[in-house]
Design a protein around this motif. Structure first.
Motif, PDB file in Angstrom:
ATOM      1  N   ASP A 162       0.848  -1.194   0.000  1.00 40.87           N
ATOM      2  CA  ASP A 162       0.000   0.000   0.000  1.00 40.87           C
ATOM      3  C   ASP A 162       0.883   1.244   0.000  1.00 40.87           C
ATOM      4  N   LYS A 163       0.527   2.195  -0.839  1.00 43.86           N
ATOM      5  CA  LYS A 163       1.242   3.455  -0.905  1.00 43.86           C
ATOM      6  C   LYS A 163       0.409   4.533  -0.226  1.00 43.86           C
ATOM      7  N   PRO A 164       0.963   5.188   0.794  1.00 50.20           N
ATOM      8  CA  PRO A 164       0.181   6.205   1.502  1.00 50.20           C
ATOM      9  C   PRO A 164      -0.073   7.420   0.628  1.00 50.20           C
ATOM     10  N   GLU A 165      -1.230   8.027   0.819  1.00 51.46           N
ATOM     11  CA  GLU A 165      -1.597   9.221   0.069  1.00 51.46           C
ATOM     12  C   GLU A 165      -2.040  10.316   1.045  1.00 51.46           C
ATOM     13  N   MET A 166      -1.567  11.518   0.784  1.00 52.92           N
ATOM     14  CA  MET A 166      -1.945  12.670   1.601  1.00 52.92           C
ATOM     15  C   MET A 166      -3.344  13.133   1.192  1.00 52.92           C
ATOM     16  N   ARG A 167      -4.148  13.508   2.204  1.00 49.83           N
ATOM     17  CA  ARG A 167      -5.493  14.000   1.955  1.00 49.83           C
ATOM     18  C   ARG A 167      -5.605  15.456   2.399  1.00 49.83           C
ATOM     19  N   LYS A 168      -6.774  16.037   2.175  1.00 56.87           N
ATOM     20  CA  LYS A 168      -6.960  17.443   2.531  1.00 56.87           C
ATOM     21  C   LYS A 168      -6.772  17.673   4.016  1.00 56.87           C
ATOM     22  N   ILE A 169      -7.250  16.731   4.825  1.00 59.19           N
ATOM     23  CA  ILE A 169      -7.124  16.891   6.271  1.00 59.19           C
ATOM     24  C   ILE A 169      -5.662  16.941   6.692  1.00 59.19           C
ATOM     25  N   ASP A 170      -4.808  16.214   5.966  1.00 58.50           N
ATOM     26  CA  ASP A 170      -3.378  16.242   6.280  1.00 58.50           C
ATOM     27  C   ASP A 170      -2.777  17.600   5.979  1.00 58.50           C
ATOM     28  N   TYR A 171      -3.136  18.181   4.857  1.00 57.06           N
ATOM     29  CA  TYR A 171      -2.598  19.500   4.503  1.00 57.06           C
ATOM     30  C   TYR A 171      -3.104  20.582   5.453  1.00 57.06           C
ATOM     31  N   PHE A 172      -4.376  20.478   5.859  1.00 60.62           N
ATOM     32  CA  PHE A 172      -4.895  21.435   6.834  1.00 60.62           C
ATOM     33  C   PHE A 172      -4.174  21.304   8.170  1.00 60.62           C
ATOM     34  N   PHE A 173      -3.915  20.075   8.572  1.00 68.31           N
ATOM     35  CA  PHE A 173      -3.237  19.861   9.853  1.00 68.31           C
ATOM     36  C   PHE A 173      -1.794  20.351   9.788  1.00 68.31           C
ATOM     37  N   ILE A 174      -1.125  20.152   8.661  1.00 70.73           N
ATOM     38  CA  ILE A 174       0.241  20.660   8.498  1.00 70.73           C
ATOM     39  C   ILE A 174       0.260  22.186   8.596  1.00 70.73           C
ATOM     40  N   ALA A 175      -0.707  22.833   7.941  1.00 70.26           N
ATOM     41  CA  ALA A 175      -0.794  24.295   8.028  1.00 70.26           C
ATOM     42  C   ALA A 175      -1.044  24.737   9.469  1.00 70.26           C
ATOM     43  N   GLY A 176      -1.939  24.019  10.167  1.00 72.58           N
ATOM     44  CA  GLY A 176      -2.184  24.338  11.571  1.00 72.58           C
ATOM     45  C   GLY A 176      -0.954  24.110  12.440  1.00 72.58           C
ATOM     46  N   SER A 177      -0.172  23.084  12.119  1.00 79.80           N
ATOM     47  CA  SER A 177       1.053  22.815  12.872  1.00 79.80           C
ATOM     48  C   SER A 177       2.059  23.947  12.721  1.00 79.80           C
ATOM     49  N   VAL A 178       2.163  24.477  11.507  1.00 81.67           N
ATOM     50  CA  VAL A 178       3.078  25.601  11.268  1.00 81.67           C
ATOM     51  C   VAL A 178       2.624  26.833  12.044  1.00 81.67           C
ATOM     52  N   VAL A 179       1.313  27.095  12.040  1.00 87.59           N
ATOM     53  CA  VAL A 179       0.779  28.227  12.800  1.00 87.59           C
ATOM     54  C   VAL A 179       1.046  28.038  14.295  1.00 87.59           C
ATOM     55  N   PHE A 180       0.828  26.819  14.790  1.00 83.81           N
ATOM     56  CA  PHE A 180       1.102  26.514  16.198  1.00 83.81           C
ATOM     57  C   PHE A 180       2.577  26.739  16.527  1.00 83.81           C
ATOM     58  N   PHE A 181       3.457  26.294  15.654  1.00 83.56           N
ATOM     59  CA  PHE A 181       4.894  26.471  15.857  1.00 83.56           C
ATOM     60  C   PHE A 181       5.251  27.961  15.934  1.00 83.56           C
ATOM     61  N   ILE A 182       4.694  28.744  15.019  1.00 83.93           N
ATOM     62  CA  ILE A 182       4.991  30.183  14.994  1.00 83.93           C
ATOM     63  C   ILE A 182       4.456  30.866  16.250  1.00 83.93           C
ATOM     64  N   CYS A 183       3.269  30.474  16.698  1.00 78.62           N
ATOM     65  CA  CYS A 183       2.684  31.091  17.892  1.00 78.62           C
ATOM     66  C   CYS A 183       3.532  30.829  19.130  1.00 78.62           C
ATOM     67  N   ILE A 184       4.009  29.603  19.291  1.00 80.22           N
ATOM     68  CA  ILE A 184       4.844  29.294  20.454  1.00 80.22           C
ATOM     69  C   ILE A 184       6.162  30.065  20.384  1.00 80.22           C
ATOM     70  N   ILE A 185       6.730  30.190  19.196  1.00 78.00           N
ATOM     71  CA  ILE A 185       7.967  30.957  19.040  1.00 78.00           C
ATOM     72  C   ILE A 185       7.734  32.427  19.387  1.00 78.00           C
ATOM     73  N   LEU A 186       6.608  32.980  18.943  1.00 80.08           N
ATOM     74  CA  LEU A 186       6.297  34.378  19.248  1.00 80.08           C
ATOM     75  C   LEU A 186       6.124  34.577  20.758  1.00 80.08           C
ATOM     76  N   ILE A 187       5.450  33.623  21.402  1.00 81.14           N
ATOM     77  CA  ILE A 187       5.281  33.709  22.863  1.00 81.14           C
ATOM     78  C   ILE A 187       6.645  33.609  23.556  1.00 81.14           C
ATOM     79  N   ASN A 188       7.504  32.721  23.045  1.00 80.78           N
ATOM     80  CA  ASN A 188       8.791  32.503  23.684  1.00 80.78           C
ATOM     81  C   ASN A 188       9.692  33.743  23.612  1.00 80.78           C
ATOM     82  N   TYR A 189       9.631  34.443  22.492  1.00 80.72           N
ATOM     83  CA  TYR A 189      10.501  35.605  22.309  1.00 80.72           C
ATOM     84  C   TYR A 189       9.768  36.929  22.507  1.00 80.72           C
ATOM     85  N   ASN A 190       8.544  36.855  23.069  1.00 80.05           N
ATOM     86  CA  ASN A 190       7.778  38.055  23.429  1.00 80.05           C
ATOM     87  C   ASN A 190       7.609  39.003  22.242  1.00 80.05           C
ATOM     88  N   LEU A 191       7.302  38.439  21.072  1.00 81.79           N
ATOM     89  CA  LEU A 191       7.143  39.259  19.866  1.00 81.79           C
ATOM     90  C   LEU A 191       5.675  39.620  19.653  1.00 81.79           C
TER      91      LEU A 191
END
Length: 249
Positions: free
Chosen positions: A220-249
């Motif tokens: 079986d070959k795995p395939e990315m779905r829309k939910i995966d791309y949405f979650f990846i985008a949310g993960s990037v936003v989460f990462f940026i938010c924690i970085i902003l909180i950490n550096y008080n930006l």
């Protein structure tokens, strides 16, 4: 079906990588607390068995030790308890001193450790081993390296099962040791069993000529779905938010 069970293994690997980077680089209390709370929420909504409170209770003693060590030896000038022997401050950090800076650093480290320990079962409990291997290979990782990852995760479950078997066998024989003595009685047969299983796995792989081909096929070959791309985008936003909180930006 819970969200994490629906995601592709590559999506969860990407999120785990971002989370690991945050755990390594976060050094402010607010960001560390937000990171820990986020991991607890993810654990609660993931549907993974096991109590979050139980995990945190198991980490209490380790967290207390980390905080105590940081309060004693971390650099700082704001004392909760002033040093008993101030002349030794340049050498030993002040014998008997407890510092606010060390307390804050210890709490930050404890929050980062709790975030990692709470989230790890989410990844291992919602991702099948073949999904990890096929996901890594689809990303261009050599299947030999992917196999190492799958074996490592498989041994985590195996050690947990073997530890329970060893403890039950010791109870049936009337062994009632506690503390470090009980840990030694479990670790020694567990390590010996792991060495035997590693040897058996090596022999089985060699007998099947594992690794002789540069590439291998997958059922079986795995395939990315829309939910995966949405979650990846949310993960990037989460990462940026924690970085902003950490550096008080």
């Amino acid at each position: 079906m819970f969200l994490f069970s629906m995601l592709d293994a590559r999506t969860k690997l990407f999120f785990s990588l971002l989370l690991t980077l945050l755990i390594l680089f976060v050094d402010k209390l607010a960001a560390a607390v937000c990171l820990m709370i986020s991991c607890i929420v993810i654990r609660l909504v993931s549907g993974v068995t096991g109590s979050v409170i139980g995990y945190i209770k198991n980490l209490t003693l380790l967290a207390a030790f980390i905080i105590a060590v940081q309060m004693l030896f971390a650099p700082g000038e704001s004392y909760i308890i002033k040093p008993l022997f101030p002349y030794f401050i340049p050498v030993l950090g002040g014998i008997g001193s407890l510092k606010w800076e060390g307390l804050m650093l210890g709490v930050i480290i404890a929050c980062r450790l709790a975030a990692l320990m709470v989230f790890l079962p989410v990844f291992t409990g919602t991702t099948p081993l073949h999904g990890i291997a096929s996901g890594l290979c689809s990303m261009g990782v050599n299947y030999r390296i992917a196999f190492i990852f799958t074996v490592a995760f498989n041994f985590v479950y195996l050690f947990k099962y073997e530890a329970v078997v060893i403890m039950n066998a010791q109870r049936l024989r009337g062994m009632r040791k506690t503390g470090l003595k009980a840990a030694a009685g479990i670790l020694i047969p567990l390590i010996l069993g792991a060495m035997r299983k590693a040897r058996d796995s090596s022999v089985a792989m060699d007998s099947r000529a594992f690794g002789i081909y540069e590439k291998r096929t997958w059922i079986d070959k795995p395939e990315m779905r829309k939910i995966d791309y949405f979650f990846i985008a949310g993960s990037v936003v989460f990462f940026i938010c924690i970085i902003l909180i950490n550096y008080n930006l």
